[in-house]
Design an enzyme around this catalytic site. Structure first.
Site, PDB file in Angstrom:
ATOM      1  N   CYS A 420     -18.497   2.196  95.324  1.00 37.45           N
ATOM      2  CA  CYS A 420     -18.029   2.025  93.946  1.00 37.45           C
ATOM      3  C   CYS A 420     -18.650   3.074  93.007  1.00 37.45           C
ATOM      4  O   CYS A 420     -18.174   4.192  92.939  1.00 37.45           O
ATOM      5  CB  CYS A 420     -18.285   0.585  93.485  1.00 37.45           C
ATOM      6  SG  CYS A 420     -17.208   0.140  92.119  1.00 37.45           S
ATOM      7  N   GLY A 422     -21.278   4.618  93.583  1.00 33.96           N
ATOM      8  CA  GLY A 422     -21.700   5.673  94.508  1.00 33.96           C
ATOM      9  C   GLY A 422     -20.550   6.587  94.907  1.00 33.96           C
ATOM     10  O   GLY A 422     -20.753   7.766  95.225  1.00 33.96           O
ATOM     11  N   HIS A 549     -15.831  -2.379  97.320  1.00 33.96           N
ATOM     12  CA  HIS A 549     -17.129  -2.928  97.751  1.00 33.96           C
ATOM     13  C   HIS A 549     -16.968  -3.438  99.176  1.00 33.96           C
ATOM     14  O   HIS A 549     -16.773  -4.650  99.397  1.00 33.96           O
ATOM     15  CB  HIS A 549     -17.543  -4.080  96.830  1.00 33.96           C
ATOM     16  CG  HIS A 549     -18.053  -3.619  95.514  1.00 33.96           C
ATOM     17  ND1 HIS A 549     -19.357  -3.237  95.308  1.00 33.96           N
ATOM     18  CD2 HIS A 549     -17.419  -3.430  94.331  1.00 33.96           C
ATOM     19  CE1 HIS A 549     -19.515  -2.857  94.051  1.00 33.96           C
ATOM     20  NE2 HIS A 549     -18.351  -2.956  93.444  1.00 33.96           N
ATOM     21  N   GLU A 551     -19.021  -4.023 101.376  1.00 39.72           N
ATOM     22  CA  GLU A 551     -20.068  -4.964 101.821  1.00 39.72           C
ATOM     23  C   GLU A 551     -19.605  -6.419 101.734  1.00 39.72           C
ATOM     24  O   GLU A 551     -20.091  -7.268 102.476  1.00 39.72           O
ATOM     25  CB  GLU A 551     -21.361  -4.750 101.017  1.00 39.72           C
ATOM     26  CG  GLU A 551     -21.333  -5.178  99.555  1.00 39.72           C
ATOM     27  CD  GLU A 551     -20.795  -4.116  98.600  1.00 39.72           C
ATOM     28  OE1 GLU A 551     -20.038  -3.235  99.060  1.00 39.72           O
ATOM     29  OE2 GLU A 551     -21.109  -4.178  97.393  1.00 39.72           O
TER      30      GLU A 551
HETATM   31  N1  GLN Z   1     -19.597   1.182  86.550  1.00 39.78           N
HETATM   32  C1  GLN Z   1     -18.531   1.600  87.407  1.00 39.78           C
HETATM   33  C2  GLN Z   1     -17.176   1.088  86.939  1.00 39.78           C
HETATM   34  O1  GLN Z   1     -17.108   0.194  86.127  1.00 39.78           O
HETATM   35  C3  GLN Z   1     -18.797   1.167  88.834  1.00 39.78           C
HETATM   36  C4  GLN Z   1     -18.748  -0.312  88.997  1.00 39.78           C
HETATM   37  C5  GLN Z   1     -19.379  -0.763  90.281  1.00 39.78           C
HETATM   38  O2  GLN Z   1     -20.119  -0.042  90.932  1.00 39.78           O
HETATM   39  N2  GLN Z   1     -19.128  -1.984  90.655  1.00 39.78           N
HETATM   40  O3  GLN Z   1     -16.165   1.567  87.367  1.00 39.78           O
END
Ligand code: GLN
Length: 592
Positions: A420, A422, A549, A551
């Site tokens: 995400c 990352g 995500h 995970e």
């Molecule tokens: N802050 C980023 C966004 O809102 C990533 C969100 C996250 O890592 N869950 O897109």
């Protein structure tokens, strides 16, 4: 006429008239006696692992061929867990239907290998919102709306709705917090009413308690547990089973005392002492006979499938043996800003465990605090690691440190998985350092950036039709054939991942990024929303990011492919790299 309409309304909303004080709302299709309930409550203190216990017991029942449906009842007034700080409350777990829940739902999904939905999660906020909405609609017809029976009635409705929707043999109810808390008192009362309404042999109550063992005494003491169970008895609930948590095996003497004080036969007072992995707990419960006790209490004998149980146990025990076997060590760094709080990364830790078991690697996680990392010192911080993960995150702090780590990983063929945030940081790093877009950034971090490669795209939000501004839950992902992603996902053209984000790759930069070698190997089927990125194998052994995500979808017997890929690449990296000892000073917060 008016009365008739009122009766119809009552029937529709499950409300009651003032002719009766009984209030047992039954959703359409509910068959009393079909679904049984196991209610798990905690006493003495929270944090005893109620979710782990309850999911392990649910797994034992599921293995017997029964359909199980867990539900967590949270005391807090938030409508969901989306607004909770993960460093205070543990990670926010996202379900396929977009519900943001407590991390225990992750434990249930993993243990039961089952996708859950908003039916499996309630908060006081949701319960009260439903009651207040009904009150405004006039559904209570002049009755004063009360905690008992209306709020408790809403709780019972929620459980019965779950029973109908899942056709469950057993619903497992986990009540958050501890008996005696003001905020869960009405849940306890609702469970008392449920047991009364459903009748004998339909509800089994398990009290999970804690046996203290003060070091100055050197022996286990049962008083705190006794008082906790007394308080449950005082609420009109007689537990049938007591599970005693503690560091060591709980002595017979202590169990006898508890049995005597709480009217629970000694055979039903179990020791639930610490063990090396949560995945050993289902067998531990079976060993103690807890599964059979529940079957007898709820008269479930006729619904069991013994052959199914033998198969399920064999598959599970294979996994347990793999996690206990001696395996090759790999060190994976998780780069974060508050990395000392393990609960906020619970699903990532689990996903690495599952992947490690499948790849026959012992994954040791090193938490790397990125606050002070720069291009100049990244090599020092990452020395000795065989792979790194930049996990999900929000806000500005630590972003530059993460970008420096990603650059190091990209330039040094260190396996990388970006989750995400990352994923977004990997795009920024590539834009800056490969495409020459100096100052490229996400508008979340720098609203004035000259190159907003990661941005909020309002028109896409409209397409998605979201009321809030987070893209949440399961979405289909189209996988580009011939890529590493295609290989990881076993050649499928489409998969489904779970999302929780607000920002994404601005489509205007896709061409530039791809022309310089970044491959977007997964995207939304109908929109230019980039969902997986990678570097080609020839350029880097494993450089993968996903806007999702992954995970949240890893399961013990079905490790998530991106994590498995990372662990395998880390094993290769470990095999070829010289084994330089890891730094032990600044940067590493703790090792597991
Ligand atoms: N802050 C980023 C966004 O809102 C990533 C969100 C996250 O890592 N869950 O897109």
């Amino acid at each position: 006429m008016i009365m008739q309409k009122a009766e119809q309304m009552l029937a529709a909303v499950g409300a009651t008239s003032d002719d009766t004080e009984f209030y047992a709302p039954m959703p359409a299709g509910y068959r009393p006696g079909r679904t049984k309930y196991v209610v798990v409550v905690g006493t003495v203190m929270s944090g005893l692992g109620k979710g782990i216990f309850s999911s392990s017991l649910a797994k034992c029942m599921q293995d017997k061929g029964l359909t199980v449906a867990p539900i967590k009842l949270e005391g807090y007034l938030n409508i969901d867990s989306g607004t909770l700080n993960p460093y205070r409350h543990g990670e926010v777990f996202v379900l396929d239907d977009g519900m943001e829940t407590d991390m225990d739902l992750g434990t249930y999904e993993r243990m039961l290998d089952q996708n859950l939905s908003r039916l499996n999660f309630a908060t006081s906020g949701q319960i009260f919102a439903r009651v207040l909405e009904k009150e405004r609609r006039g559904s209570y017809l002049g009755r004063d709306v009360q905690m008992i029976p209306h709020v408790t009635g809403e709780v019972k409705t929620k459980l019965r709705e779950l029973a109908v929707a899942t056709a469950a043999d057993v619903v497992f109810v986990e009540i958050g917090g501890t008996v005696g808390d003001v905020e869960n008192a009405y849940y306890i009362e609702a469970m008392r009413e449920l047991a009364f309404e459903e009748g004998p042999n339909s509800c089994a109550f398990v009290a999970l308690t804690y046996i203290i063992s003060p070091p100055m005494l050197g022996e286990q003491k049962s008083k705190a547990a006794q008082l906790g169970i007394k308080s449950l008895l005082g609420s009109g609930i007689q537990p049938q089973i007591i599970a005693c948590r503690g560091k060591d095996v709980i002595t017979r003497k202590v169990r006898e005392k508890l049995a005597l004080y709480s009217n629970v036969p000694i055979e039903n007072v179990f020791s639930m002492h610490d063990c090396e992995s949560i995945y050993l707990i289902p067998e531990m419960l079976r060993g103690a006979g807890l599964d059979r006790t529940v079957v007898e209490l709820l008269r479930l004998e006729d619904r069991l499938q013994p052959e199914a149980e033998a198969r399920a146990r064999e598959a599970w025990n294979g996994f347990v043996q793999r996690i206990r076997a001696t395996r090759r060590q790999v060190r994976i760094g998780i780069i974060g800003k508050y990395t000392s709080v393990r609960d906020s990364y619970a699903s990532i830790i689990q996903a690495l465990d599952h992947a490690g078991a499948a790849a026959e690697a012992q994954v040791s996680i090193e938490w790397v605090d990125c606050t002070d990392i720069t291009d100049d010192n990244a090599a020092d911080y990452l020395r000795g690691l065989h792979g790194i993960i930049v996990p999900g995150g929000f806000g500005v702090r630590g972003a530059e440190g993460k970008i420096a780590c990603i650059r190091h990983a990209r330039e040094n063929r260190l396996p990388y998985l970006g989750i995400c945030y990352g994923f977004q940081m990997a795009v920024i790093e590539f834009a800056r350092n490969v495409c020459g877009l100096a100052g490229a950034n996400s508008t979340e971090i720098d609203p004035e950036t000259p190159y907003p490669v990661i941005d909020i795209l309002p028109e896409q939000k409209q397409i998605e039709g979201l009321g809030g501004n987070m893209r949440l839950g399961g979405r289909d992902v189209e996988i580009r054939p011939g890529t590493l992603a295609a290989e990881l996902f076993g050649g499928v053209r489409e998969t489904r991942l779970r999302f929780r984000h607000r920002y994404e790759v601005d489509p205007r930069y896709i061409e530039t990024l791809e022309s310089r070698g970044l491959v977007f190997s997964g995207k939304a089927p109908d929109y230019p929303i980039m969902q997986i990125l990678e570097l080609p194998r020839g350029v880097h052994p494993y450089f993968v990011g996903t806007q999702a995500h992954p995970e949240f979808q890893s399961r013990p017997l079905r490790p998530q492919p991106m994590f498995l890929g990372l662990v395998r690449a880390a094993m290769d990296f470990a095999a070829v790299s010289e084994q330089v000892p890891a730094r032990t000073d600044a940067g590493r917060v703790c090792t597991s």
